[in-house]
Design a protein around this motif. Structure first.
Motif, short mmCIF file in Angstrom:
data_model
loop_
_atom_site.label_atom_id
_atom_site.label_comp_id
_atom_site.label_asym_id
_atom_site.label_seq_id
_atom_site.Cartn_x
_atom_site.Cartn_y
_atom_site.Cartn_z
N ARG A 117 0.17 11.84 -14.44
CA ARG A 117 0.36 11.25 -13.12
C ARG A 117 0.11 9.75 -13.22
NH1 ARG A 117 -4.27 15.25 -11.51
NH2 ARG A 117 -4.88 14.30 -13.46
N GLU A 118 0.51 8.99 -12.20
CA GLU A 118 0.41 7.53 -12.33
C GLU A 118 -1.02 7.04 -12.44
OE1 GLU A 118 1.03 5.95 -7.82
OE2 GLU A 118 2.83 6.51 -8.95
N TYR A 121 -4.04 8.02 -17.73
CA TYR A 121 -3.71 6.97 -18.68
C TYR A 121 -3.60 7.49 -20.10
CZ TYR A 121 -8.86 6.50 -19.11
OH TYR A 121 -10.19 6.72 -19.27
N LYS A 145 4.71 6.53 -17.20
CA LYS A 145 4.54 6.18 -15.79
C LYS A 145 3.08 5.90 -15.42
CE LYS A 145 4.63 11.08 -14.73
NZ LYS A 145 5.45 12.16 -14.28
N CYS A 146 2.21 5.89 -16.43
CA CYS A 146 0.79 5.63 -16.15
C CYS A 146 0.34 4.42 -16.97
CB CYS A 146 -0.04 6.86 -16.47
SG CYS A 146 0.00 7.36 -18.20
N GLU A 147 -0.89 4.04 -16.77
CA GLU A 147 -1.46 2.90 -17.50
C GLU A 147 -1.59 3.23 -18.99
OE1 GLU A 147 -5.01 -0.28 -16.85
OE2 GLU A 147 -5.40 1.76 -16.19
#
Length: 189
Positions: A117-118, A121, A145-147
């Motif tokens: 999920r965003e 990480y 789509k995440c860090e």
């Protein structure tokens, strides 16, 4: 953050700093761990390892504590399915993507990238130029789509990695191993 370290790991990273978690430890009933964690003042619990997703009671642990309002950071090597743990409100996945210096660069379960999920990480430990090139290729070839966090392996000069990130204009964070800086090789209690 309160740490719960599990034993057992299905990977053998060459620079692993917790090889003591491969075997041994003491068997603790999950209910007693849940009880202990429910009483700590920290809002965050870090479930780490070894590889915590190998634990047969990991889902019960996470479900119970998130149900009590605790937030759980799950540190995983990314080789096992993370999906069951993304269904709980209050979880954050810290998924390692193993680089060549680890010796486990083929261990990633690629389907996990789609399940992040965003607010989760990815972390990659960078020891040398080969690892950095691997990270560049990974970021170029995968939709993330995440860090992303790049972490210099212990003993790798942090300024070298920071300069490489700046030169390549990467939208990543560089994070040091604070526990090693503060505590050195000392094991937790």
């Amino acid at each position: 953050m309160y740490f719960v370290r599990t034993n057992l790991c299905n990977l053998r990273c060459k620079w692993c700093d917790t090889t003591y978690s491969f075997t041994g430890g003491t068997e603790e009933p999950v209910r007693s761990l849940i009880e202990e964690c429910s009483k700590v003042w920290e809002d965050w619990i870090c479930l780490t390892g070894g590889e915590p997703l190998l634990q047969r009671d990991a889902k019960e642990f996470v479900s119970s504590l998130t149900g009590m309002g605790k937030k759980i950071l799950i540190e995983t090597g990314g080789s096992l399915d993370i999906e069951p743990f993304t269904k709980y409100d209050g979880t954050v996945i810290d998924m390692d993507v193993k680089t060549p210096s680890s010796g486990e660069e083929r261990s990633l379960k690629k389907e996990n990238l789609e399940k992040l999920r965003e607010f989760d990480y990815i972390k990659m430990v960078i020891q040398n130029e080969i690892d950095f090139s691997f990270a560049l290729e990974f970021l170029k070839n995968n939709l993330v789509k995440c860090e992303v966090i790049l972490q210099p392996a212990w003993g790798t000069p942090p300024d070298w990695l920071v300069n490489r990130v700046i030169e390549n204009r990467l939208n990543v964070r560089v994070m040091l191993q604070m526990h090693k800086i503060i505590y050195g090789e000392k094991r937790g209690v």
